[in-house]
Write an enzyme that holds these catalytic residues in place. Sequence first.
Site, PDB file in Angstrom:
ATOM      1  N   ARG A 185      -0.923   7.804  17.237  1.00 19.11           N
ATOM      2  CA  ARG A 185      -1.708   8.846  16.572  1.00 19.11           C
ATOM      3  C   ARG A 185      -0.748   9.611  15.657  1.00 19.11           C
ATOM      4  O   ARG A 185       0.445   9.754  15.970  1.00 19.11           O
ATOM      5  CB  ARG A 185      -2.327   9.799  17.591  1.00 19.11           C
ATOM      6  CG  ARG A 185      -3.307   9.141  18.555  1.00 19.11           C
ATOM      7  CD  ARG A 185      -3.829  10.167  19.552  1.00 19.11           C
ATOM      8  NE  ARG A 185      -4.792   9.578  20.474  1.00 19.11           N
ATOM      9  CZ  ARG A 185      -4.476   9.044  21.660  1.00 19.11           C
ATOM     10  NH1 ARG A 185      -3.198   9.068  22.062  1.00 19.11           N
ATOM     11  NH2 ARG A 185      -5.398   8.521  22.437  1.00 19.11           N
ATOM     12  N   HIS A 289      -4.541   7.451  10.017  1.00 17.96           N
ATOM     13  CA  HIS A 289      -5.473   6.905  11.005  1.00 17.96           C
ATOM     14  C   HIS A 289      -5.918   5.501  10.611  1.00 17.96           C
ATOM     15  O   HIS A 289      -6.154   4.648  11.476  1.00 17.96           O
ATOM     16  CB  HIS A 289      -6.686   7.830  11.159  1.00 17.96           C
ATOM     17  CG  HIS A 289      -7.395   7.659  12.466  1.00 17.96           C
ATOM     18  ND1 HIS A 289      -6.787   7.889  13.678  1.00 17.96           N
ATOM     19  CD2 HIS A 289      -8.666   7.240  12.756  1.00 17.96           C
ATOM     20  CE1 HIS A 289      -7.644   7.649  14.659  1.00 17.96           C
ATOM     21  NE2 HIS A 289      -8.775   7.249  14.124  1.00 17.96           N
ATOM     22  N   HIS A 315      -5.766   4.798  24.696  1.00 17.59           N
ATOM     23  CA  HIS A 315      -7.164   5.093  24.997  1.00 17.59           C
ATOM     24  C   HIS A 315      -7.362   5.115  26.499  1.00 17.59           C
ATOM     25  O   HIS A 315      -6.991   4.168  27.191  1.00 17.59           O
ATOM     26  CB  HIS A 315      -8.081   4.024  24.389  1.00 17.59           C
ATOM     27  CG  HIS A 315      -8.190   4.092  22.902  1.00 17.59           C
ATOM     28  ND1 HIS A 315      -8.657   3.048  22.129  1.00 17.59           N
ATOM     29  CD2 HIS A 315      -7.898   5.098  22.030  1.00 17.59           C
ATOM     30  CE1 HIS A 315      -8.645   3.392  20.855  1.00 17.59           C
ATOM     31  NE2 HIS A 315      -8.186   4.640  20.774  1.00 17.59           N
TER      32      HIS A 315
END
Length: 345
Positions: A185, A289, A315
């Site tokens: 990220r 992103h 995730h």
Amino acid sequence: MRKPRARFSPSASVPASEAERDTTPLRPASYSDAGLSELFLDMIAAEQGASANTIDAYRRDLADLSHYLGRRRKSIASADTEALRGYLADLDTRGFASSSVARRLSALRHLFRFLLSERIRVDDPAAILAGPKRGRGLPKVLSIADVDRLLSCARQEADAAEGPAGLRAARLYCLLEVLYATGLRVSELVSLPRTAARGDARMIVVRGKGDKERLVPLNSSAKQAMTRYLATAAAAEKAAAGNKKAAAVSKWLFPSFGESGHLTRQHFGRDLKELAMRAGLPPRLVSPHVLRHAFASHLLHNGADLRIVQTLLGHSDISTTQIYTHVVEDRLKSLVRDLHPLAEG
């Protein structure tokens, strides 16, 4: 370690267990919208480990809700379901995408469940709100050739530039190589500690959402870009210091003079779009992103397991990673077409 959040009690002399059984509201009119918002933000920070970016997003959403309600002489403590429906309709009128409206609705539900649990309200006006219908959008993904164009342009600029411009070019090239090698990220990338570039380490420890740590491998290109960037930074620091006492070395891999002490995600995003323009790619299609999406999609396209990609991306739920299954589906169709004995040529 965060201190546990104190639970509201109508009286300090009443045991918490008895207070929790009492359903009398705690005078909602005595709480301002700002006060309720901060109580809620304190809760998600202390009890759910929400990141600074998440808290800032919630704060903006709640301030916008408060402004809308205030114009209608209502407040968060007194808003009813119709007022909240009006707010969602107002977002639509203002041109918010359905995904953004859905995110605001999620914030409302979270907030009012909290107010109900704390007995600041005796009802939950957001419980029966319906969200906008959303199609399953696919992430924007750059092709391998597009990513190669970006990396090549960044590398050439790092080779050609000198002085302060050379340092900025080396930093951008390093950021790109690490991002495409790891799929971090953007907030994780810009806040990497300097220790991430130590020695011959082939894995880095990343602290992600909810303060969860994960190990992410580095390829040789990313390690070389890190080594080159640090050498350029060291040379720049030496030249700037001259005969003066050397300044303390920053703990961040990508330091800056801002409040955070490291490069901001907004700054990196601007640099990346400018690089895309110089590389001949549409800037609107390029962002940190999007490169994270490219990392995941290209791995899956080349046969990586979905669970492995889930772990690398950080995730917590496999359903989040499944947005990339269109890549897997295309690959499976190709395998059946090319390898099945009865497939037509």
